[in-house]
Scaffold this active site. Sequence first.
Site, short mmCIF file in Angstrom:
data_model
loop_
_atom_site.label_atom_id
_atom_site.label_comp_id
_atom_site.label_asym_id
_atom_site.label_seq_id
_atom_site.Cartn_x
_atom_site.Cartn_y
_atom_site.Cartn_z
N THR A 100 40.91 39.63 38.34
CA THR A 100 40.94 40.14 36.98
C THR A 100 41.99 41.23 36.81
O THR A 100 42.54 41.39 35.72
CB THR A 100 39.56 40.70 36.58
N ASP A 403 31.67 39.24 42.36
CA ASP A 403 33.01 38.77 42.69
C ASP A 403 32.99 37.85 43.90
O ASP A 403 33.68 36.82 43.93
CB ASP A 403 33.95 39.95 42.95
#
Length: 535
Positions: A100, A403
Amino acid sequence: MASAAAVPRKVSNNSRVHHEHEKQDDVRLANIEAAKAVADTVRTSLGPMGMDKMIVHPSGEVTTTNDGATLLSHMKLIHPAAKMLVELSKAQDIEAGDGTTSVVVLAGALLGAASNLLAKGLHPTTISNAFQMACLHAQKHLRTVAQPVLLSNRDELLQSAITSLNSKIVSQYSSLIAPLAVDAVLRVIDPETAVNVDLNSDIRVVKHTGGTIDDTELVDGLVFTQRLRKSAGGPGTVKNAKIALIQFQLSPPKPNMDHSVVISDYNDMDRILRQEKKYILELVKQIKKSGANVLLIQKSILRDAVSELALFYLAKLKIMVVTDVERADIEFVTKCTGCTPIASIEALSPEKLGTAGLVEEVSTGSGRLVKITGVRENTKTVSVLVRGSNKATVDEVDRSLHDALCVIRSLVKEKFMLPGGGAPEAEISLALSTYAKTLTGKESYAVRAYAEALEVIPSTLAENAGLSPIEIVTELRNRHAAGDVNAGINVRKGTITDMRKENVVQPLLVSSSALNLATETVNMILKIDDILSVR
């Protein structure tokens, strides 16, 4: 002498067109600068040596993290082009779950390259088409570099999960969190046939403050942070549980409209109390008749989910009670235990009950939890209990675990792996530079600029690690030119090494998704020539 009438000046068409072009250029450059400012903000957080950011909420609560999606989601942005980068980060988080920060930094570098091309006189459409062409060529080249991975090979999955955790605040606990993420995904999929994994409905992450990060564990079943309702002396442990999930209340009924009852006689009071007692007792008897010995009650906002009188009767019948089950958890509970939500007492039957080997309340030192274990083997569900000494620590572990789970999900979707440490970006930058030489005209300049912009990833990794970006990127470029496709930046040693030998790897989907999304966002910004405010 008569005064001469003022003659209005005529504005030529050329002047008007020139003015329009200037306005469009100004809007486009303002959009680019606003978006680049956002990218520069998160750039220092890229990589394992990246800096952390402290987010101060209006309530005074403080969050410390270097997760790109979290940082951007909390930033108060006004410029619409800057908000597009926030949406870009969210899109990368949904698609791949990792990268990200990289996707925003990459978009910022591409916008900088586009700004230079605009200054040289290239048309935005020409730049956009060339960037899209370069992106497609980069995607094809990435697949030639990627190596296939088997989901049955747990060690390769662990390497990828550990790499994603190296840049987190809790990176020292990667040896604990990474195996949890890998095992959680492997338990809910079939490695031979799986093409995706639903992290929302198959894996439930439960956060509980108290203890240390080392107490984080994988639970084959369910975990509730609510305490048991056993004020009347109900059981604390139930073996061979028959679980009923009810969505009605075990308390005296109330009408839909506000009301008040005036009682002026003791006999009337006794009659009302007897009716309530009879009503509750009848409900409890039917629950017992169904064979249920564990009761999960959905959270109610209309009235009390269970009354003290109902708890007393349930305790006498040795039925365990867990209240305030969130509506969002109902699907996972039913999938895990095999029970069916029951909306009314008339619908309660033995066929709708779930099963579990053991339901117990356990002490955690700072509180109590309810664990349901021994569920059916074919449920394909698992729970992860995240522990930490305070809320900030628990939240950071939760983000890091998310994640890691997303990285494994990316490998399930695209079963290919790339070397990390900036190696993919350096390799496709070299490939695109070669490809640009085969083109003619303006596209050649634009593709070459796209290739140079990709080097922002290795350059930023080196800069954040305190290394010389020019020296490191030059050496990295030379290694890839010599054919070493696995060469990447080892920020621990401060040199260029073979990333596969260092076990620094990442899913193909993370890099390919970042390239696609960053290119699309840049092209969208380039094609905006005006901003209109509407009511």
